[in-house]
Design a protein around this motif. Structure first.
Motif, PDB file in Angstrom:
ATOM      1  N   GLY A  40      60.948  32.549  63.070  1.00  0.00           N
ATOM      2  CA  GLY A  40      61.753  33.429  63.984  1.00  0.00           C
ATOM      3  C   GLY A  40      62.998  33.977  63.385  1.00  0.00           C
ATOM      4  N   ALA A  41      63.560  34.951  63.846  1.00  0.00           N
ATOM      5  CA  ALA A  41      64.762  35.778  63.450  1.00  0.00           C
ATOM      6  C   ALA A  41      66.060  34.953  62.985  1.00  0.00           C
ATOM      7  N   ASN A  42      65.956  33.678  63.254  1.00  0.00           N
ATOM      8  CA  ASN A  42      67.195  32.921  63.027  1.00  0.00           C
ATOM      9  C   ASN A  42      66.886  32.210  61.665  1.00  0.00           C
ATOM     10  N   VAL A  43      65.666  32.186  61.166  1.00  0.00           N
ATOM     11  CA  VAL A  43      65.628  31.904  59.748  1.00  0.00           C
ATOM     12  C   VAL A  43      66.183  32.334  58.520  1.00  0.00           C
ATOM     13  N   ALA A  44      66.642  33.731  58.819  1.00  0.00           N
ATOM     14  CA  ALA A  44      67.475  34.408  57.953  1.00  0.00           C
ATOM     15  C   ALA A  44      68.966  33.859  57.772  1.00  0.00           C
ATOM     16  N   PHE A  45      69.074  33.046  58.503  1.00  0.00           N
ATOM     17  CA  PHE A  45      70.449  32.316  58.424  1.00  0.00           C
ATOM     18  C   PHE A  45      70.387  30.923  57.678  1.00  0.00           C
ATOM     19  N   PHE A  46      71.124  30.929  56.663  1.00  0.00           N
ATOM     20  CA  PHE A  46      71.076  29.512  55.793  1.00  0.00           C
ATOM     21  C   PHE A  46      71.595  28.187  56.411  1.00  0.00           C
ATOM     22  N   GLY A  53      62.005  25.043  50.311  1.00  0.00           N
ATOM     23  CA  GLY A  53      61.061  23.793  50.581  1.00  0.00           C
ATOM     24  C   GLY A  53      60.824  23.687  51.946  1.00  0.00           C
ATOM     25  N   TYR A  54      62.083  23.633  52.698  1.00  0.00           N
ATOM     26  CA  TYR A  54      61.791  23.572  54.200  1.00  0.00           C
ATOM     27  C   TYR A  54      60.798  24.734  54.719  1.00  0.00           C
ATOM     28  N   CYS A  55      61.461  25.962  54.411  1.00  0.00           N
ATOM     29  CA  CYS A  55      60.612  27.244  54.864  1.00  0.00           C
ATOM     30  C   CYS A  55      58.978  27.075  54.368  1.00  0.00           C
ATOM     31  N   TRP A  56      58.768  26.662  53.317  1.00  0.00           N
ATOM     32  CA  TRP A  56      57.302  26.328  52.934  1.00  0.00           C
ATOM     33  C   TRP A  56      56.505  25.355  53.753  1.00  0.00           C
ATOM     34  N   MET A  57      57.259  24.015  54.053  1.00  0.00           N
ATOM     35  CA  MET A  57      56.711  23.089  54.864  1.00  0.00           C
ATOM     36  C   MET A  57      56.587  23.472  56.399  1.00  0.00           C
ATOM     37  N   GLN A  58      57.567  24.152  56.605  1.00  0.00           N
ATOM     38  CA  GLN A  58      57.496  24.691  58.250  1.00  0.00           C
ATOM     39  C   GLN A  58      56.838  25.836  58.532  1.00  0.00           C
ATOM     40  N   PHE A  59      56.625  26.770  57.618  1.00  0.00           N
ATOM     41  CA  PHE A  59      56.205  28.310  57.839  1.00  0.00           C
ATOM     42  C   PHE A  59      55.015  28.451  56.648  1.00  0.00           C
ATOM     43  N   SER A  60      54.848  27.950  56.028  1.00  0.00           N
ATOM     44  CA  SER A  60      54.058  28.180  54.844  1.00  0.00           C
ATOM     45  C   SER A  60      54.252  29.364  53.897  1.00  0.00           C
ATOM     46  N   ASP A  61      55.839  29.705  53.882  1.00  0.00           N
ATOM     47  CA  ASP A  61      56.342  30.742  52.984  1.00  0.00           C
ATOM     48  C   ASP A  61      57.788  30.283  52.766  1.00  0.00           C
ATOM     49  N   PRO A  62      57.660  30.099  51.184  1.00  0.00           N
ATOM     50  CA  PRO A  62      59.013  29.524  50.715  1.00  0.00           C
ATOM     51  C   PRO A  62      59.994  30.536  50.727  1.00  0.00           C
ATOM     52  N   LEU A  63      59.753  31.885  50.890  1.00  0.00           N
ATOM     53  CA  LEU A  63      60.768  32.868  50.967  1.00  0.00           C
ATOM     54  C   LEU A  63      60.826  33.514  52.536  1.00  0.00           C
ATOM     55  N   ALA A  64      60.547  32.586  53.390  1.00  0.00           N
ATOM     56  CA  ALA A  64      60.587  32.958  54.999  1.00  0.00           C
ATOM     57  C   ALA A  64      61.873  33.861  55.367  1.00  0.00           C
ATOM     58  N   PHE A  65      63.187  33.112  54.646  1.00  0.00           N
ATOM     59  CA  PHE A  65      64.338  33.845  54.802  1.00  0.00           C
ATOM     60  C   PHE A  65      64.597  35.214  54.539  1.00  0.00           C
ATOM     61  N   THR A 114      60.519  41.828  58.351  1.00  0.00           N
ATOM     62  CA  THR A 114      59.717  41.840  59.342  1.00  0.00           C
ATOM     63  C   THR A 114      60.486  42.041  60.712  1.00  0.00           C
ATOM     64  N   GLN A 115      61.466  41.344  60.813  1.00  0.00           N
ATOM     65  CA  GLN A 115      62.328  41.432  62.080  1.00  0.00           C
ATOM     66  C   GLN A 115      63.626  42.151  62.062  1.00  0.00           C
ATOM     67  N   TRP A 116      64.122  42.167  60.999  1.00  0.00           N
ATOM     68  CA  TRP A 116      65.518  42.773  60.838  1.00  0.00           C
ATOM     69  C   TRP A 116      65.274  44.086  60.227  1.00  0.00           C
ATOM     70  N   ASN A 117      64.332  44.575  60.259  1.00  0.00           N
ATOM     71  CA  ASN A 117      64.138  45.999  59.763  1.00  0.00           C
ATOM     72  C   ASN A 117      64.843  46.470  58.466  1.00  0.00           C
ATOM     73  N   ARG A 118      64.951  45.323  57.509  1.00  0.00           N
ATOM     74  CA  ARG A 118      65.618  45.952  56.209  1.00  0.00           C
ATOM     75  C   ARG A 118      64.394  46.223  55.372  1.00  0.00           C
ATOM     76  N   SER A 119      64.821  47.404  54.501  1.00  0.00           N
ATOM     77  CA  SER A 119      63.830  47.958  53.538  1.00  0.00           C
ATOM     78  C   SER A 119      63.777  46.842  52.214  1.00  0.00           C
ATOM     79  N   ARG A 120      62.977  47.262  51.244  1.00  0.00           N
ATOM     80  CA  ARG A 120      62.641  46.366  50.070  1.00  0.00           C
ATOM     81  C   ARG A 120      63.305  47.131  49.025  1.00  0.00           C
ATOM     82  N   GLY A 121      64.481  46.408  48.351  1.00  0.00           N
ATOM     83  CA  GLY A 121      65.124  47.037  47.337  1.00  0.00           C
ATOM     84  C   GLY A 121      66.361  47.806  47.687  1.00  0.00           C
TER      85      GLY A 121
END
Length: 426
Positions: A83-89, A232-244, A250-257
Motif C-alpha cells: 500500500g501507499a503507506n509502505v513508503a513511510f519508514f 526484510g519485513y517488506c520482503w516477507m510481507q510483499f515479496s519485495d525487499p525494496l517495496a518502500f 507506482t503510487q507516488w508517481n516519482r520518476s527514476r533518478g
C-alpha cells in the motif's frame, strides 16, 4: 541602577547553555502555537483548506495521517501488492504505538515525541558546536535550527524532530569516536527515514579519509541495520525487499533518478512565474520584468557596495531577497535548499568536520536522485549538516543573522497557520 543590574543578571541567566536551549525551544514552540491555535481559529476556512478548531488534531495533517495509520493499524496492502503507506519508514510509528500504551491518542503521542526529540537535537547541536567552534557559533546554530520556518515540522506529527535527533546523535557520537553509539543511533535513523542512508557512506568515507581503525567501518554497516530490518519485513510481507521504493514509483508517481522535468518546471516557474509555466508562450510579462528589475538592483548593490557601506549593503541585500521570495515562493526555497546547500557545504568544507560534510553531500545526493522535487526544502531542513553550516556562516555575519531571524519569524507563523488549515506548506 538596580533595574539595570537586574536586567543584566537576567540576561546572563538566559545565556547559560541550559536555559538558552530551553528558551529558544519554548519560544519557537510558542510562535507555532500562536499561529496554529491563536490566529488560525479566528480565520475563515480558506479555499482548499478547513476551518481550524481547537484540539490535538490541529497537529495532524498530510503525511501525519500515514504515520498514525501505521501506528494504529500497521502497513496496508493487497496480497503482495504494498500500500501507499509502505513508503513511510517504521521507527516513528513504532514509537507512537509505544507511547499510546500510556493511554494517549496517536496525535498526542506523535506530537510529544517529535517536540521532545527536537529539544534533544538542540542540546546535542549546541554542545557539539560549542566544543568545535565556540559558544557564539553554537548560539547562532541553535537559534537558526529552532527558528527556521520548517521547524514547524518538528512540532507536529512528522518525523523531522525525531530524525534530526537520531542522525545528529549518530554523527556526534562518531565524531567523539564512540562508534558503537554511532551505530545504534544510526540504525534507528535509517529505520526512520530513507535519507538516513546517507550516514552509511558518510561514516565509510570518513573512516577511509582519516585512516580510522576498522571499528569505524563497522559503524557504517551497523547503521544500515535499520533499513535492512525494514527491507526484510517488506520482503516477507510483499515479496519485495525494496517495496518502500517501489511504491514511490507506482503510487507516488516519482520518476527514476533525477527528476529533470521537475527541476525544469521549477526553473521556468522561477523565471516566468508559477501561474503560466505550462503555457507555450508568455501571456503575463510582469513576473519576468520584476525578476529582471531585481537582478539589475542586485548588480547595482554589488557594484556600489563600497559606497553604500557594509551595513547598508547587507540589509539592502536581505530586503531584496525577501522581495524575491514574495515574487517566486516555494520554487525558490526548494532550489536554494538543495543547490544553495551544495554551495554552502563546499564553501565551508575546510571549517566543518569531515563527517558532517560527507553526510551533507550524501544526503543532498539522495534528494537529487529521489525522483521528485516536492518537499525538497523540508527534507533539506532535516539534514543537520546544512544547519551547522548556516549557523557558522551567520555567526560571522550577524547582520544577516538578525535579518534572517526576522524573516523566519514571519514565515514560521505563516506556515503554522497554513498547516492548521490543512493547506500545503512544504
Amino acid at each position: 541602577m538596580k533595574l539595570k543590574v537586574s536586567i543584566q543578571k537576567l540576561g546572563k541567566f538566559f545565556l547559560q547553555p541550559l536555559w538558552f536551549i530551553i528558551g529558544i525551544w519554548l519560544l519557537s514552540r510558542g510562535l507555532i502555537l500562536v499561529g496554529m491555535l491563536g490566529i488560525a481559529p479566528l480565520l475563515e476556512a480558506p479555499s482548499g483548506g478547513i476551518k481550524t478548531e481547537w484540539g490535538w488534531e490541529v497537529f495532524s495533517a498530510w503525511d501525519s495521517n500515514f504515520y498514525q495509520e501505521i501506528a494504529t493499524a500497521n502497513y496496508n496492502g493487497v496480497g503482495t501488492l504494498p500500500g501507499a503507506n509502505v513508503a513511510f519508514f517504521p521507527f516513528f510509528p513504532l514509537t507512537i504505538r509505544i507511547v499510546m500504551g500510556l493511554g494517549v491518542s496517536a496525535e498526542v503521542a506523535g506530537t510529544l515525541i517529535n517536540n521532545l526529540a527536537f529539544l534533544g537535537t538542540l542540546f546535542i547541536v549546541f554542545h557539539w558546536v560549542k566544543r568545535t567552534n565556540g559558544i557564539k557559533t553554537a548560539q547562532w546554530t541553535t537559534t537558526i535550527l529552532a527558528w527556521c520556518p520548517l521547524s514547524l515540522f518538528t512540532a507536529v506529527v512528522y518525523t523531522e524532530g525525531l530524525f534530526l535527533f537520531l542522525s545528529t546523535a549518530s554523527l556526534w557520537a562518531f565524531d567523539r569516536q564512540s562508534y558503537l553509539q554511532a551505530a545504534l543511533w544510526g540504525m534507528m535513523a535509517t529505520a526512520t527515514r530513507i535519507t538516513g542512508l546517507a550516514l552509511i557512506p558518510a561514516f565509510f568515507l570518513t573512516a577511509w579519509y582519516k585512516r580510522i581503525p576498522i571499528t569505524a567501518y563497522v559503524t557504517s554497516f551497523g547503521s544500515a541495520l535499520g533499513v535492512l530490518l525494514y527491507s526484510g519485513y517488506c520482503w516477507m510481507q510483499f515479496s519485495d525487499p525494496l517495496a518502500f521504493i517501489t511504491v514511490q514509483h507506482t503510487q507516488w508517481n516519482r520518476s527514476r533518478g533525477i527528476d529533470w522535468q521537475g527541476w525544469g518546471t521549477m526553473l521556468v516557474e522561477i523565471t516566468t512565474g508559477r501561474s503560466q509555466w505550462h503555457y507555450e508562450s508568455l501571456w503575463d510579462l510582469l513576473h519576468p520584468f520584476l525578476l529582471l528589475l531585481m537582478s539589475v538592483i542586485a548588480y547595482g548593490l554589488w557594484h556600489y557596495r563600497d559606497c553604500l557601506g557594509e551595513t547598508c549593503f547587507d540589509y539592502s541585500c536581505c530586503g531584496l531577497l525577501f522581495l524575491l521570495w514574495l515574487l517566486i515562493g516555494d520554487p525558490l526555497l526548494n532550489t536554494i535548499s538543495v543547490l544553495g546547500g551544495i554551495y554552502l557545504l563546499w564553501h565551508l568544507r575546510n571549517k566543518l568536520n569531515f563527517v558532517v560534510v560527507a553526510y551533507g553531500f550524501s544526503s543532498l545526493g539522495l534528494l537529487l536522485v529521489s525522483g521528485g522535487t516536492i518537499s525538497l526544502s523540508r527534507l533539506a531542513y532535516g539534514i543537520v549538516s546544512l544547519n551547522l553550516g548556516l549557523g557558522m556562516l551567520l555567526s560571522s555575519n550577524p547582520r544577516w543573522g538578525y535579518a534572517m531571524v526576522g524573516f523566519c519569524t514571519v514565515l514560521l507563523v505563516s506556515f503554522s497557520i497554513r498547516f492548521a488549515q490543512h493547506l500545503w506548506v512544504a
